[in-house]
Structure formats: structure tokens, C-alpha cells
Design a protein around this motif. Sequence first.
Motif, PDB file in Angstrom:
ATOM      1  N   VAL B 108       0.874  -1.226  -0.219  1.00 22.51           N
ATOM      2  CA  VAL B 108      -0.018  -0.020  -0.171  1.00 22.51           C
ATOM      3  C   VAL B 108       0.943   1.523   0.184  1.00 22.51           C
ATOM      4  CG1 VAL B 108      -2.071   1.216   0.843  1.00 22.51           C
ATOM      5  CG2 VAL B 108      -1.534  -1.139   1.388  1.00 22.51           C
ATOM      6  N   HIS B 109       1.988   1.072   0.624  1.00 17.27           N
ATOM      7  CA  HIS B 109       2.956   2.280   0.641  1.00 17.27           C
ATOM      8  C   HIS B 109       3.271   2.820  -0.757  1.00 17.27           C
ATOM      9  CE1 HIS B 109       6.471   4.578   2.497  1.00 17.27           C
ATOM     10  NE2 HIS B 109       6.742   4.500   1.404  1.00 17.27           N
ATOM     11  N   PRO B 110       3.692   2.062  -1.782  1.00 20.47           N
ATOM     12  CA  PRO B 110       3.749   2.924  -3.050  1.00 20.47           C
ATOM     13  C   PRO B 110       2.497   3.842  -3.521  1.00 20.47           C
ATOM     14  CG  PRO B 110       4.076   0.549  -3.389  1.00 20.47           C
ATOM     15  CD  PRO B 110       3.850   0.818  -1.744  1.00 20.47           C
ATOM     16  N   VAL B 111       1.420   3.213  -3.158  1.00 16.20           N
ATOM     17  CA  VAL B 111       0.212   3.825  -3.547  1.00 16.20           C
ATOM     18  C   VAL B 111      -0.030   4.986  -2.829  1.00 16.20           C
ATOM     19  CG1 VAL B 111      -2.355   3.534  -3.533  1.00 16.20           C
ATOM     20  CG2 VAL B 111      -0.981   1.672  -4.033  1.00 16.20           C
ATOM     21  N   TRP B 112       0.060   4.994  -1.909  1.00 17.38           N
ATOM     22  CA  TRP B 112       0.164   6.350  -1.100  1.00 17.38           C
ATOM     23  C   TRP B 112       1.285   7.220  -1.600  1.00 17.38           C
ATOM     24  CZ3 TRP B 112      -4.377   7.746   0.531  1.00 17.38           C
ATOM     25  CH2 TRP B 112      -5.247   6.734   1.083  1.00 17.38           C
ATOM     26  N   GLU B 114       2.416   7.677  -4.193  1.00 17.85           N
ATOM     27  CA  GLU B 114       1.960   8.165  -5.770  1.00 17.85           C
ATOM     28  C   GLU B 114       0.499   9.078  -5.674  1.00 17.85           C
ATOM     29  OE1 GLU B 114       3.277   8.137  -8.449  1.00 17.85           O
ATOM     30  OE2 GLU B 114       1.640   8.833  -9.804  1.00 17.85           O
ATOM     31  N   ALA B 115      -0.109   9.010  -4.633  1.00 15.61           N
ATOM     32  CA  ALA B 115      -1.427   9.699  -4.466  1.00 15.61           C
ATOM     33  C   ALA B 115      -0.950  11.028  -3.996  1.00 15.61           C
ATOM     34  CB  ALA B 115      -2.313   8.876  -3.523  1.00 15.61           C
ATOM     35  N   HIS B 116       0.281  10.804  -3.037  1.00 16.39           N
ATOM     36  CA  HIS B 116       0.517  12.106  -2.224  1.00 16.39           C
ATOM     37  C   HIS B 116       1.163  12.776  -3.329  1.00 16.39           C
ATOM     38  CE1 HIS B 116       3.933  14.448  -0.405  1.00 16.39           C
ATOM     39  NE2 HIS B 116       3.128  14.890   0.405  1.00 16.39           N
ATOM     40  N   LYS B 117       1.935  12.373  -4.251  1.00 14.76           N
ATOM     41  CA  LYS B 117       2.835  13.288  -5.368  1.00 14.76           C
ATOM     42  C   LYS B 117       1.680  13.857  -6.415  1.00 14.76           C
ATOM     43  CE  LYS B 117       5.891  12.576  -9.293  1.00 14.76           C
ATOM     44  NZ  LYS B 117       5.675  14.044  -9.381  1.00 14.76           N
ATOM     45  N   ARG B 118       0.722  13.093  -6.620  1.00 19.47           N
ATOM     46  CA  ARG B 118      -0.154  13.613  -7.569  1.00 19.47           C
ATOM     47  C   ARG B 118      -1.128  14.893  -6.868  1.00 19.47           C
ATOM     48  NH1 ARG B 118      -2.962   9.117 -11.387  1.00 19.47           N
ATOM     49  NH2 ARG B 118      -1.174   8.029 -11.822  1.00 19.47           N
ATOM     50  N   PHE B 119      -1.411  14.668  -5.851  1.00 20.14           N
ATOM     51  CA  PHE B 119      -2.162  15.776  -4.836  1.00 20.14           C
ATOM     52  C   PHE B 119      -1.430  16.924  -4.667  1.00 20.14           C
ATOM     53  CE2 PHE B 119      -4.216  16.973  -0.792  1.00 20.14           C
ATOM     54  CZ  PHE B 119      -5.400  17.164  -1.450  1.00 20.14           C
ATOM     55  N   VAL B 120      -0.230  16.873  -4.405  1.00 22.17           N
ATOM     56  CA  VAL B 120       0.604  17.944  -4.081  1.00 22.17           C
ATOM     57  C   VAL B 120       1.069  18.681  -5.246  1.00 22.17           C
ATOM     58  CG1 VAL B 120       3.033  18.490  -3.279  1.00 22.17           C
ATOM     59  CG2 VAL B 120       1.601  17.097  -1.792  1.00 22.17           C
ATOM     60  N   ASP B 121       1.176  17.909  -6.392  1.00 15.58           N
ATOM     61  CA  ASP B 121       1.673  18.635  -7.668  1.00 15.58           C
ATOM     62  C   ASP B 121       0.553  19.392  -7.975  1.00 15.58           C
ATOM     63  OD1 ASP B 121       4.120  17.501  -7.521  1.00 15.58           O
ATOM     64  OD2 ASP B 121       3.960  15.781  -9.156  1.00 15.58           O
ATOM     65  N   TYR B 122      -0.638  18.727  -7.990  1.00 15.04           N
ATOM     66  CA  TYR B 122      -2.024  19.576  -8.580  1.00 15.04           C
ATOM     67  C   TYR B 122      -1.786  20.888  -7.775  1.00 15.04           C
ATOM     68  CZ  TYR B 122      -6.608  20.968  -9.394  1.00 15.04           C
ATOM     69  OH  TYR B 122      -7.597  21.703  -9.846  1.00 15.04           O
ATOM     70  N   LEU B 123      -1.823  20.767  -6.372  1.00 13.87           N
ATOM     71  CA  LEU B 123      -2.122  22.027  -5.422  1.00 13.87           C
ATOM     72  C   LEU B 123      -1.153  23.023  -5.767  1.00 13.87           C
ATOM     73  CD1 LEU B 123      -4.537  21.325  -4.263  1.00 13.87           C
ATOM     74  CD2 LEU B 123      -3.321  20.316  -2.267  1.00 13.87           C
TER      75      LEU B 123
END
Lengths: 148, 148
Positions: B108-112, B114-123
Motif C-alpha cells: 500500500v505504501h507506493p500507492v500512498w 503516488e497519491a501524495h505526489k499527484r495531490f501535491v503537484d496539483y495544488l
Amino acid sequence: MFRLSKAAEYAIRGVLHLSFKAEGETCGIDEIAKAQGVPPAYLAKLFQSLARKGFVRSFRGVEGGFILTKRPKDITLLEIIEAMEGRICLNDCLIYAGYCPKDDVCPVHPVWKEAHKRFVDYLKGCTFEEMANASKVKAMRTKEKISA
Amino acid sequence: MFRLSKAAEYAIRGVLHLSFKAEGETCGIDEIAKAQGVPPAYLAKLFQSLARKGFVRSFRGVEGGFILTKRPKDITLLEIIEAMEGRICLNDCLIYAGYCPKDDVCPVHPVWKEAHKRFVDYLKGCTFEEMANASKVKAMRTKEKISA
DNA sequence: TTAAAATAGGATAAAAAAGGTCTTAAATGT
DNA sequence: ACATTTAAGACCTTTTTTATCCTATTTTAA
């Protein structure tokens, strides 16, 4: 704060654990709790909730326990998170269209709407089958390293 | 729970309000609080924090208030959120590499990550200039509708 | 019929979020 | 010098959320 709750975290780990079981093989709370290192009593309550929501089926009595009601490839990370935390809602203004009276003039609203969409879409794309497989691959790699 | 705090929400609205001001024009807490419909005392505290972190500069006394230290195009949504809530961290396992002892086996770690990266990049891509402009366009459209 | 297991639910303790109050300090106009 | 305006800082309260624990009850296989 944008942080996954322990409840969701534990539930995810629990469902992941069940994903490795053969179809129809029940698995008790104690086994899951021990394997995943989470408080058994708490996990029990979380699984009650998962059962009510139809993600797992429960069997009481001797040899009882839980099984998944769907195959791991048909369960997404998003579903389990939303089962534990309710619908993901990055900002109050997304509770429902019109909740915030300024929806149609607020320039931040569309940003949150888009962020929400991206976040949810990503989580919706993550199935427990994928994660279970990734886990097996990782375990193999670790083995290789040790024997090398 | 994945929800923006009121603190961050109010800070964003405050910075947005300042984004409409001419460079150098100060604006008091009461004006911002009233315009944005947020509790003045609370907002005051939030702006103290924004000042300490260098996003705004404060002036006391008559005609005092706050100004932005950077131009709206150089302030991102992410910065203001992180100023109020600390670094975004979708899951405990992302606190720092190695925080969770299962990092290297947990699927699950890599999933989070990646999710973090996408979220932060958008913001990170959302600037206050963009939002301020969007707001002006929206206001114009509303006017057109009314006069039509 | 007994031991294993889930069910239902409350109790609670700790932490975080949301907000208020009151005093002090600095700038400004008179 | 002084009164006024406005932010700064420290402290406090209330509410909500999170994370647990605990106990009594039901179910079921052996």
C-alpha cells in the motif's frame, strides 16, 4: 488535515490480508490482528462495519471468521476508505452542490472539485488484487536478496 | 479524514482577498473577515501565523493591516495549506522514509506515495493569480446574466 | 453442552480543531 | 504628550474526532 484514519488504515490491511486467502477460507480477527499488528478489539469493530456494508461476510462460532464477498480484483482502495470514513470530501464546499452559497463565484471551488476528482479516480483505480500481487513480487525480491 | 481545516480554508480566502488589492495597499483583519464571512478573532490569529511564516507583512496602527509579500502569481495553494496544517501527509507511513518498518514489503505504501505526489503537484500548480482572475471572469459572467 | 468466535453497544480517554478574551505593543494623527 | 487604531501574544474554553477498551449476548461446530 488530509490524513487517513487508523480505522481505514486497519481496514485496508485487514482486507489485504483476506485477499491472500483461498476463496471460501474463513479467517478470524485474531489472526488478522496479529499478522497486521493492530489492536484486535478495534479491528473486530471495524470488521463488523465492513460486514454490515457488504464487503465481508461473517461466520460465528467455532471455525468462524470472515471472508471477502467479492474477489480482490473487484475491491478498490476507495471503497474501503469510504466505508470507514464516509465519502471523501476534500473541502466542506464539496459536501453537495449548493452547500456553499458562494459556489458559483468562488474561484477555489473548481480547484477543489478537480483535486477531488483526481484523488478519487486514482484511489478507484487501485484494486486489492494489484496490491496483493505487488506484495508477492516484493516478497520474492527480498528472498532473492537474502539468498544472493 | 481527508478534509481541509477551517484554518486553512480561512487563510486561503484571506490571501485571495489580498490578491485583489493594489501592491502596497494594506487591508485590515476586519475588512477581510467581513468580506469573507469568517470569525475575525480567529482570522487574526491565522494571519499572525502567516506573517511569521513570511507570506504577509503586517503594519500596526492607524491605516495598518496586511499586504502580501509576494505577487499572487508566486503564491500557490499548496504553500498556504502547508503553512496552516504542516506538510501534507496522506498516511502515517509517509511521515518520512523508514517511519513504517514495513515500507519495503507493504504494497500500500507506493500507492500512498503516488497519491501524495499527484495531490501535491496539483495544488502546487494553483496560484492565487489564476484564482483571482477566474473570480473576475465569473463575476463578469454573472453581471452579463443579470443584465440580459 | 461447551468452547470458540462474531455481534452489539456503550464508555472513555486523548488529541485536534475551532474559536474567544484580554492584555501588550507599535504606529499615527492631533 | 496623548488618544486612537490596529496587530501580537498568551491563555482559555468548547466541541468534535480519533482511537481505544470492555462487557454482555448470540451463534455454531464438535
